[in-house]
Motif scaffolding. Structure first.
Motif, PDB file in Angstrom:
ATOM      1  N   ASP A 204      39.876  -5.610  11.417  1.00 46.71           N
ATOM      2  CA  ASP A 204      40.576  -4.549  10.692  1.00 46.71           C
ATOM      3  C   ASP A 204      39.764  -4.234   9.444  1.00 46.71           C
ATOM      4  N   GLU A 205      39.078  -3.083   9.462  1.00 49.22           N
ATOM      5  CA  GLU A 205      38.168  -2.704   8.387  1.00 49.22           C
ATOM      6  C   GLU A 205      38.635  -1.434   7.677  1.00 49.22           C
ATOM      7  N   ILE A 206      39.958  -1.253   7.597  1.00 50.54           N
ATOM      8  CA  ILE A 206      40.536  -0.026   7.050  1.00 50.54           C
ATOM      9  C   ILE A 206      40.187   0.173   5.566  1.00 50.54           C
ATOM     10  N   TYR A 207      39.884  -0.924   4.849  1.00 54.03           N
ATOM     11  CA  TYR A 207      39.555  -0.824   3.421  1.00 54.03           C
ATOM     12  C   TYR A 207      38.049  -0.950   3.180  1.00 54.03           C
ATOM     13  N   ASP A 208      37.243  -0.537   4.138  1.00 51.27           N
ATOM     14  CA  ASP A 208      35.816  -0.860   4.093  1.00 51.27           C
ATOM     15  C   ASP A 208      35.083  -0.322   2.872  1.00 51.27           C
ATOM     16  N   VAL A 209      35.480   0.826   2.320  1.00 55.18           N
ATOM     17  CA  VAL A 209      34.773   1.368   1.150  1.00 55.18           C
ATOM     18  C   VAL A 209      35.335   0.830  -0.162  1.00 55.18           C
ATOM     19  N   MET A 210      36.425   0.090  -0.092  1.00 55.06           N
ATOM     20  CA  MET A 210      37.128  -0.319  -1.306  1.00 55.06           C
ATOM     21  C   MET A 210      36.720  -1.719  -1.732  1.00 55.06           C
ATOM     22  N   THR A 211      35.532  -1.809  -2.350  1.00 54.07           N
ATOM     23  CA  THR A 211      35.040  -3.076  -2.878  1.00 54.07           C
ATOM     24  C   THR A 211      34.588  -2.869  -4.321  1.00 54.07           C
ATOM     25  N   TYR A 212      34.513  -3.989  -5.075  1.00 56.10           N
ATOM     26  CA  TYR A 212      34.223  -3.935  -6.498  1.00 56.10           C
ATOM     27  C   TYR A 212      33.232  -5.034  -6.893  1.00 56.10           C
ATOM     28  N   ASP A 213      32.756  -4.938  -8.123  1.00 58.17           N
ATOM     29  CA  ASP A 213      31.905  -5.984  -8.720  1.00 58.17           C
ATOM     30  C   ASP A 213      30.656  -6.271  -7.896  1.00 58.17           C
ATOM     31  N   GLY A 214      30.112  -5.227  -7.290  1.00 61.59           N
ATOM     32  CA  GLY A 214      28.893  -5.405  -6.518  1.00 61.59           C
ATOM     33  C   GLY A 214      29.094  -5.931  -5.120  1.00 61.59           C
ATOM     34  N   GLU A 215      30.331  -6.221  -4.750  1.00 59.25           N
ATOM     35  CA  GLU A 215      30.614  -6.656  -3.380  1.00 59.25           C
ATOM     36  C   GLU A 215      30.407  -5.486  -2.424  1.00 59.25           C
ATOM     37  N   THR A 216      29.968  -5.779  -1.221  1.00 64.23           N
ATOM     38  CA  THR A 216      29.862  -4.755  -0.185  1.00 64.23           C
ATOM     39  C   THR A 216      30.516  -5.270   1.087  1.00 64.23           C
ATOM     40  N   HIS A 217      31.107  -4.346   1.804  1.00 67.39           N
ATOM     41  CA  HIS A 217      31.716  -4.698   3.080  1.00 67.39           C
ATOM     42  C   HIS A 217      30.629  -4.837   4.130  1.00 67.39           C
ATOM     43  N   PHE A 218      30.730  -5.885   4.944  1.00 72.52           N
ATOM     44  CA  PHE A 218      29.770  -6.097   6.029  1.00 72.52           C
ATOM     45  C   PHE A 218      30.532  -6.048   7.345  1.00 72.52           C
ATOM     46  N   SER A 219      30.326  -4.977   8.101  1.00 69.40           N
ATOM     47  CA  SER A 219      31.082  -4.749   9.326  1.00 69.40           C
ATOM     48  C   SER A 219      30.632  -5.685  10.441  1.00 69.40           C
ATOM     49  N   LEU A 220      31.592  -6.094  11.241  1.00 70.22           N
ATOM     50  CA  LEU A 220      31.250  -6.906  12.402  1.00 70.22           C
ATOM     51  C   LEU A 220      30.490  -6.106  13.463  1.00 70.22           C
ATOM     52  N   LEU A 221      30.453  -4.790  13.301  1.00 73.43           N
ATOM     53  CA  LEU A 221      29.623  -3.981  14.203  1.00 73.43           C
ATOM     54  C   LEU A 221      28.163  -4.391  14.127  1.00 73.43           C
ATOM     55  N   ASN A 222      27.751  -5.010  13.035  1.00 75.52           N
ATOM     56  CA  ASN A 222      26.357  -5.392  12.855  1.00 75.52           C
ATOM     57  C   ASN A 222      25.922  -6.536  13.764  1.00 75.52           C
ATOM     58  N   PHE A 223      26.875  -7.173  14.437  1.00 72.30           N
ATOM     59  CA  PHE A 223      26.531  -8.321  15.277  1.00 72.30           C
ATOM     60  C   PHE A 223      26.542  -7.910  16.744  1.00 72.30           C
ATOM     61  N   SER A 224      25.367  -7.634  17.269  1.00 71.28           N
ATOM     62  CA  SER A 224      25.267  -7.179  18.661  1.00 71.28           C
ATOM     63  C   SER A 224      25.758  -8.237  19.640  1.00 71.28           C
ATOM     64  N   GLU A 225      25.691  -9.515  19.236  1.00 71.08           N
ATOM     65  CA  GLU A 225      26.070 -10.586  20.152  1.00 71.08           C
ATOM     66  C   GLU A 225      27.566 -10.631  20.451  1.00 71.08           C
ATOM     67  N   ILE A 226      28.387  -9.946  19.648  1.00 73.02           N
ATOM     68  CA  ILE A 226      29.824  -9.921  19.953  1.00 73.02           C
ATOM     69  C   ILE A 226      30.329  -8.519  20.274  1.00 73.02           C
ATOM     70  N   ARG A 227      29.432  -7.537  20.361  1.00 70.16           N
ATOM     71  CA  ARG A 227      29.871  -6.162  20.570  1.00 70.16           C
ATOM     72  C   ARG A 227      30.627  -5.972  21.883  1.00 70.16           C
ATOM     73  N   ASP A 228      30.359  -6.820  22.863  1.00 71.06           N
ATOM     74  CA  ASP A 228      31.031  -6.655  24.151  1.00 71.06           C
ATOM     75  C   ASP A 228      32.455  -7.198  24.151  1.00 71.06           C
ATOM     76  N   ARG A 229      32.914  -7.725  22.982  1.00 70.96           N
ATOM     77  CA  ARG A 229      34.307  -8.200  22.879  1.00 70.96           C
ATOM     78  C   ARG A 229      34.923  -7.867  21.519  1.00 70.96           C
ATOM     79  N   LEU A 230      34.321  -6.915  20.840  1.00 71.41           N
ATOM     80  CA  LEU A 230      34.749  -6.556  19.483  1.00 71.41           C
ATOM     81  C   LEU A 230      35.473  -5.214  19.462  1.00 71.41           C
ATOM     82  N   ILE A 231      36.642  -5.210  18.804  1.00 72.08           N
ATOM     83  CA  ILE A 231      37.407  -3.992  18.536  1.00 72.08           C
ATOM     84  C   ILE A 231      37.434  -3.816  17.019  1.00 72.08           C
ATOM     85  N   VAL A 232      36.972  -2.673  16.539  1.00 72.14           N
ATOM     86  CA  VAL A 232      36.962  -2.404  15.097  1.00 72.14           C
ATOM     87  C   VAL A 232      38.007  -1.339  14.785  1.00 72.14           C
TER      88      VAL A 232
END
Length: 394
Positions: A204-232
């Motif tokens: 659940d990445e509904i708040y993906d742009v809402m980060t502070y203090d230099g934090e960044t959201h890192f989506s699980l889409l970036n992991f190709s090894e789990i893409r065949d079982r990942l729902i974002v």
């Protein structure tokens, strides 16, 4: 007596709406209520998005749309995913839905049944557990601990997986805590999931742009090894202040292992909501492709309010609050006030005119905390803090 199936007796609610209803009723009675309960941006939908919907109506887009969404809307989501994550996805893996909850509903319904286990964050969004229990599956809470900044622990999460585990639900940035799980912890989790190839993941990445203090959201889409079982899960409601438009999207698995899930959610759409209305979809395209100035302005305001909230909460007797790194919620610890969390939230609404949500409404580990949404004006936040201070000082 009309007999319904027993599953409905297990269906819970999202108490934020009950608090909103009570706050509204008190306001109608003439009470001055400061509502810091509902998770809804207090900004208007940007005007260019509104105009896109109006134009769509004037252009005659009044009919049914495909159950999985207009191709143009799905292609807009593809562009957005590439911009925010650097990952290319196919429009044939994108589903347009009436809000974020239908993705939870669909995913949990697909994997939940008696004898199965589904892991979910606790404290976490209450609909996760509600839907798990509705299916008859066993809800297994994944602790979100204050000492970890309300991020999940990969080690603790992996230790909860058993042969009965069908689905793992993750949420970062998180509701209700504002926690953001660091990239290193996500990487550890993904590495550990190699030993559990039959466990699906709902991120659940509904708040993906809402980060502070230099934090960044890192989506699980970036992991190709789990893409065949990942729902974002994602959507328009928080980022573009479009809660009432009921516009969400999700990206479903690719490859032979999980591609069949997409057709299952499409069939659910056909059987339940049919489709998302056309004008909202054209508004959604404008939101993604148009100027993001209003989003940036909203995030700057949230950041200022966040600092006001944390400073104010930590000045209250018996209250402590770590600084949230994401979303627009603070989750202060109120265990030293002498109050149970839900009773405190109720008393603050009835006696002090401040609407908040008790932590237990977000899970068994929510006792001792309350959720405060700073999606309200700085002036109202300061008024609320003064009222809470006066109440606790009695």
């Amino acid at each position: 007596m009309l007999h319904t199936i027993s599953a409905f007796d297990r269906l819970g609610e999202e108490n934020a709406f009950a608090v909103l209803a009570r706050a509204t009723a008190l306001a109608h009675q003439g009470r001055d209520i400061v509502n810091l309960g509902i998770g809804q941006p207090d900004f208007k939908t940007p005007q260019h998005i509104v105009e896109a919907a109006i134009k769509a109506l004037r252009d005659g887009h009044h009919g049914y749309t495909p159950a999985n969404g207009l191709l143009a809307t799905r292609e807009a989501v593809v562009r957005r995913a590439l911009t925010t994550t650097g990952v290319e996805v196919s429009p044939e893996a994108v589903m347009i839905l009436p809000g974020g909850k239908p993705t939870m509903f669909a995913a949990i319904l697909m994997f939940g049944e008696p004898g199965a286990e589904i892991l979910y964050p606790d404290p976490g969004f209450p609909i996760y557990r509600s839907m798990i229990e509705f299916t008859g599956a066993a809800p297994i809470p994944v602790p979100m601990r204050e000492e970890n900044g309300f991020a999940f622990s990969a080690q603790e999460t992996l230790a909860l997986i058993t042969p009965k585990t069908r689905l793992l639900i993750l949420n970062s940035p998180a509701n209700p805590t504002g926690g953001v799980t660091p990239r290193a912890e996500i990487e550890k989790l993904v590495k550990g999931l190699e030993a559990h190839p039959d466990v699906a993941i709902l991120s659940d990445e509904i708040y993906d742009v809402m980060t502070y203090d230099g934090e960044t959201h890192f989506s699980l889409l970036n992991f190709s090894e789990i893409r065949d079982r990942l729902i974002v899960l994602n959507g328009w409601s928080k980022t573009w202040a479009m809660t009432g438009w009921r516009m969400g999207w999700s990206i479903w698995p690719n490859g032979d292992k999980g591609a069949h899930l997409y057709d299952k959610v499409r069939k659910l759409a056909v059987n339940c909501w049919s489709c998302v209305n056309a004008p909202s979809q054209y508004a959604g395209i404008a939101a993604i492709d148009g100027p993001q100035d209003d989003v940036d302005k909203m995030m700057r305001a949230f950041d200022r309010r966040r600092n006001v909230v944390v400073e104010g909460l930590n000045a209250l007797p018996g209250v402590s609050c770590i600084t949230p790194k994401g979303a627009f919620y603070a989750f202060p610890n109120v265990s030293k006030t002498g109050w149970k969390a839900k009773k405190l939230a109720s008393a603050l609404l009835e006696d002090a005119g401040v609407a908040l949500i008790g932590g237990p409404d977000f899970g068994v580990l929510g006792e001792g905390y309350i959720r405060l949404s700073y999606a309200n004006s700085e002036e109202n936040i300061l008024r609320a803090l003064e009222r809470i201070k006066a109440f606790l000082g009695k």
